[in-house]
Design a protein around this motif. Structure first.
Motif, short mmCIF file in Angstrom:
data_model
loop_
_atom_site.label_atom_id
_atom_site.label_comp_id
_atom_site.label_asym_id
_atom_site.label_seq_id
_atom_site.Cartn_x
_atom_site.Cartn_y
_atom_site.Cartn_z
N HIS A 73 0.84 -1.20 0.00
CA HIS A 73 0.00 0.00 0.00
C HIS A 73 0.88 1.26 0.00
O HIS A 73 1.83 1.35 -0.77
CB HIS A 73 -0.95 -0.06 1.21
CG HIS A 73 -2.20 0.74 1.05
ND1 HIS A 73 -2.28 2.06 1.43
CD2 HIS A 73 -3.43 0.41 0.58
CE1 HIS A 73 -3.50 2.52 1.19
NE2 HIS A 73 -4.22 1.53 0.66
N ALA A 74 0.57 2.24 0.86
CA ALA A 74 1.30 3.50 0.85
C ALA A 74 2.76 3.36 1.24
O ALA A 74 3.62 4.11 0.77
CB ALA A 74 0.61 4.51 1.78
N ALA A 77 4.49 2.16 -1.76
CA ALA A 77 4.40 3.21 -2.78
C ALA A 77 5.53 4.22 -2.66
O ALA A 77 6.06 4.71 -3.68
CB ALA A 77 3.05 3.92 -2.67
N TRP A 80 8.57 2.84 -4.30
CA TRP A 80 8.41 2.83 -5.76
C TRP A 80 8.38 4.25 -6.33
O TRP A 80 8.32 4.42 -7.54
CB TRP A 80 7.13 2.09 -6.15
CG TRP A 80 7.22 0.60 -6.00
CD1 TRP A 80 6.56 -0.19 -5.11
CD2 TRP A 80 8.01 -0.30 -6.80
NE1 TRP A 80 6.88 -1.50 -5.28
CE2 TRP A 80 7.78 -1.61 -6.31
CE3 TRP A 80 8.89 -0.12 -7.87
CZ2 TRP A 80 8.40 -2.73 -6.87
CZ3 TRP A 80 9.51 -1.24 -8.42
CH2 TRP A 80 9.27 -2.53 -7.93
N LEU A 82 5.97 6.33 -6.13
CA LEU A 82 4.64 6.70 -6.61
C LEU A 82 4.20 7.99 -5.91
O LEU A 82 4.54 8.23 -4.76
CB LEU A 82 3.64 5.57 -6.34
CG LEU A 82 3.98 4.24 -7.02
CD1 LEU A 82 2.94 3.18 -6.66
CD2 LEU A 82 4.06 4.40 -8.55
N LEU A 84 2.35 10.19 -3.86
CA LEU A 84 1.41 10.38 -2.77
C LEU A 84 1.56 11.81 -2.28
O LEU A 84 2.68 12.33 -2.16
CB LEU A 84 1.71 9.42 -1.62
CG LEU A 84 1.59 7.92 -1.91
CD1 LEU A 84 1.98 7.13 -0.66
CD2 LEU A 84 0.18 7.55 -2.35
N LYS A 129 5.24 -3.34 -8.03
CA LYS A 129 4.68 -2.05 -8.45
C LYS A 129 3.23 -2.18 -8.89
O LYS A 129 2.39 -1.32 -8.57
CB LYS A 129 5.53 -1.48 -9.59
CG LYS A 129 5.30 0.00 -9.87
CD LYS A 129 6.34 0.51 -10.86
CE LYS A 129 6.29 2.01 -11.00
NZ LYS A 129 7.38 2.52 -11.87
N THR A 132 1.00 -2.82 -5.76
CA THR A 132 0.93 -1.60 -4.95
C THR A 132 0.04 -0.56 -5.61
O THR A 132 -0.80 0.07 -4.96
CB THR A 132 2.35 -1.03 -4.76
OG1 THR A 132 3.19 -2.03 -4.18
CG2 THR A 132 2.32 0.20 -3.87
N THR A 133 0.20 -0.37 -6.92
CA THR A 133 -0.61 0.61 -7.64
C THR A 133 -2.09 0.27 -7.57
O THR A 133 -2.94 1.14 -7.31
CB THR A 133 -0.15 0.70 -9.10
OG1 THR A 133 1.23 1.08 -9.15
CG2 THR A 133 -0.98 1.71 -9.88
N LEU A 136 -3.71 1.07 -4.21
CA LEU A 136 -3.99 2.48 -4.01
C LEU A 136 -5.13 2.98 -4.90
O LEU A 136 -5.94 3.80 -4.48
CB LEU A 136 -2.72 3.29 -4.25
CG LEU A 136 -1.64 3.05 -3.19
CD1 LEU A 136 -0.30 3.58 -3.66
CD2 LEU A 136 -2.02 3.69 -1.88
N VAL A 148 -1.46 8.56 -8.44
CA VAL A 148 -0.64 7.36 -8.30
C VAL A 148 -0.50 6.65 -9.65
O VAL A 148 0.59 6.21 -10.04
CB VAL A 148 -1.25 6.42 -7.25
CG1 VAL A 148 -0.63 5.03 -7.34
CG2 VAL A 148 -1.04 6.99 -5.86
N ALA A 152 2.80 5.65 -11.91
CA ALA A 152 3.11 4.25 -12.23
C ALA A 152 3.36 4.06 -13.72
O ALA A 152 4.15 3.19 -14.12
CB ALA A 152 1.97 3.35 -11.76
#
Length: 334
Positions: A73-74, A77, A80, A82, A84, A129, A132-133, A136, A148, A152
């Protein structure tokens, strides 16, 4: 950046030292408690950016766990890269246990596999990835999910890739993990991958919602601020812009603008201000030279268009002000 050393009360005991001295040092302000039984020197902690502090909380959680946790999750992220907005308040891990409380001591546990779609980033196991994406996309608001998803899809600039992702059984001490990132890490996802994952969601409503996000997302977005700006334009009824439109400058170089509204011949630019501080943006110039070069760039673009709008985070948070800025540039709502 040299990472602060985590000080463990258990290790104090193991070496014959009195662990209660750590509590005393904390009361004197010499140590900060990162997690129960884990401390870090206050002087080192105070110099860390917020996301690196969060990373120390994650490392402390991993050190205290009886079984190596898989972060998702976050939390995943951030590694990665991403986009947030802000720093998560809680840590997020994977659990295969479907019953009982799944949130305690600042940790949220999400049902999932601890083996499928798992990679190693330095000392930590994290969801890949794609996983996780999708987590979210399924849990954030439309604007947060698009932001997000944009990141990605974005192809990372090689010079800004610092995190390494390996199979779960790789050496955990081969690489470190960086949390304060301006750029997505790892290979960019493809829209087809995300759509295929969306079609595997358990409910039709979740599938439709995820596909709405994925189909709106774009690999051309350059930052979280640009992504949120685009969503807000859509929600306010402004025309859809072309992203990263190229303009020619007097010296023969090209300039990319964040948003180009072709019919209205208007340019929009999100000013995150962070770009003036990035080492890769200024080409070694002083702050004054960077700002003056940006001003010259803007003046040359203005000479080629009918309208020009520039806004920042504060403008974006104020819907009335953001609307006025776009309308002053000649854009109209439908």
């Amino acid at each position: 950046m040299n990472k602060p050393r985590l000080i463990s009360a258990a290790q104090y005991n193991d070496t014959g030292r009195d662990r209660h001295k750590l509590v005393t040092a904390q009361k004197r302000g010499e140590l900060v408690r990162v997690r129960r039984g884990i401390y870090v020197e206050t002087a080192a902690w105070s110099k860390l950016p917020a996301r690196e502090r969060y990373g120390l909380r994650v490392l402390a959680c991993a050190r205290l766990a009886h079984r190596e946790p898989v972060f998702c999750h976050a939390t995943a992220a951030l590694l990665w890269g991403l986009w947030l907005v802000g720093v998560p308040q809680k840590l997020h891990t994977v659990t295969e246990v479907t019953r009982g409380g799944r949130s305690s001591s600042g940790v949220v546990r999400h049902i999932g596999s601890r083996t499928d779609g798992v990679q190693r980033c330095g000392p930590l196991l994290i969801t890949n990835k794609l996983t996780t994406t999708m987590q979210l996309i399924n849990s954030l608001s439309f604007s947060g999910a698009v932001t997000v998803c944009d990141s990605a899809l974005r192809v990372p600039r090689r010079s800004l890739v610092v995190n390494h992702f390996e199979p779960p059984d790789a050496d955990p001490f081969q690489w470190d993990a960086t949390w304060e990132l301006d750029e997505p890490q790892g290979a960019a996802l493809l829209p087809e991958e995300l759509r295929a994952a969306a079609e595997q969601l358990p409910s039709k409503a979740a599938q439709v919602r995820a596909l709405k996000v994925i189909n709106f997302a774009s690999a051309l977005s350059g930052s979280a601020g640009e992504s949120l700006s685009r969503v807000k334009m859509f929600e306010l009824g402004f025309p859809a812009p072309v992203l990263q439109q190229r303009f020619s400058l007097d010296d023969g170089s090209d300039a990319l603008v964040d948003f180009w509204f072709k019919r209205e011949r208007a340019v929009g630019e999100f000013d995150g201000k962070g770009k003036y501080l990035r080492s890769d943006w200024g080409q070694g110039r002083s702050m004054t030279d960077r700002i003056m070069a940006e001003k010259r760039r803007e003046n040359q673009i203005r000479a080629q268009v009918s309208g020009f709008a520039r806004w920042d985070w504060q403008d974006l948070k104020n819907t009335q002000r953001f609307t006025a800025i776009l309308r002053q540039a000649g854009l109209r709502q439908t």
